[in-house]
Design an enzyme around this catalytic site. Sequence first.
Site, short mmCIF file in Angstrom:
data_model
loop_
_atom_site.label_atom_id
_atom_site.label_comp_id
_atom_site.label_asym_id
_atom_site.label_seq_id
_atom_site.Cartn_x
_atom_site.Cartn_y
_atom_site.Cartn_z
N LYS A 11 0.64 -1.08 -0.10
CA LYS A 11 -0.01 -0.03 0.00
C LYS A 11 0.89 1.43 -0.07
O LYS A 11 2.20 1.31 0.27
CB LYS A 11 -1.04 -0.03 1.13
N TYR A 51 -12.69 -2.32 -3.86
CA TYR A 51 -12.98 -2.37 -2.56
C TYR A 51 -14.58 -2.12 -2.51
O TYR A 51 -15.27 -1.86 -1.51
CB TYR A 51 -12.45 -1.08 -1.64
N ASN A 114 -1.90 0.25 7.01
CA ASN A 114 -1.37 -1.31 7.72
C ASN A 114 -0.31 -1.95 6.45
O ASN A 114 -0.19 -3.21 6.55
CB ASN A 114 -2.44 -2.06 8.01
N HIS A 117 -2.09 -5.40 1.84
CA HIS A 117 -3.35 -6.14 1.46
C HIS A 117 -3.09 -7.66 0.96
O HIS A 117 -2.25 -7.77 0.02
CB HIS A 117 -4.21 -5.39 0.36
N GLU A 128 -9.10 -10.70 -7.69
CA GLU A 128 -8.39 -9.56 -7.45
C GLU A 128 -7.14 -9.58 -8.62
O GLU A 128 -6.71 -8.67 -9.02
CB GLU A 128 -7.74 -9.66 -6.13
#
Length: 140
Positions: A11, A51, A114, A117, A128
Site C-alpha cells: 500500500k 473495495y 497497515n 493487503h 483480484e
Amino acid sequence: MAIERTFSIIKPDATARNLTGAINALIEKAGLRIVAQKRIRMTREQAETFYAVHKARPFFGELVDFMISGPVVVQVLEGDNAVLKYRDVMGATDPAKAADGTIRKVHAKSIGENSVHGSDAPETAAIEIAQFFSGNEIIG
C-alpha cells in the site's frame, strides 16, 4: 499441500517509505514466490471496484482516497496454501495485535495505514488477480 496463488498489494504508506524490498524479503522468507509484480498508481475507479465489498461501510471513501494517494505495488504470490500463508505473514490488521515478525507488526503505521493487503480466499484471489494482471504477465 496445494499450490495456489494469492493477490497482494503493498500500500501507499509502505511504498512512500521505500519498503517494497523489505516486504518482498518477508514474503520470500515465508516460502512464497512472487510470480508477478508491478508498481502502479491506482485510479479512483480501480480502487472503488477493488473495495466495492466495503461500499456501504463508513470508511469506504477514506479507504479509496488512501489507496489512490500514492503508488502501490500489486503482486501475485504463489506457494503451498498461499492465501493462508500470506495472511499469516501479513499479521493482524491492527499492527498492535499482529504477531512479532509479521509485515504489519514490523512496518504498519496504524490500522488504516497497515502496509499490505492480501486476499482472504482462493476465489477472491482469482478475482483480484484478474483485475490487475493478464495471464501473460504472470510468470510461474
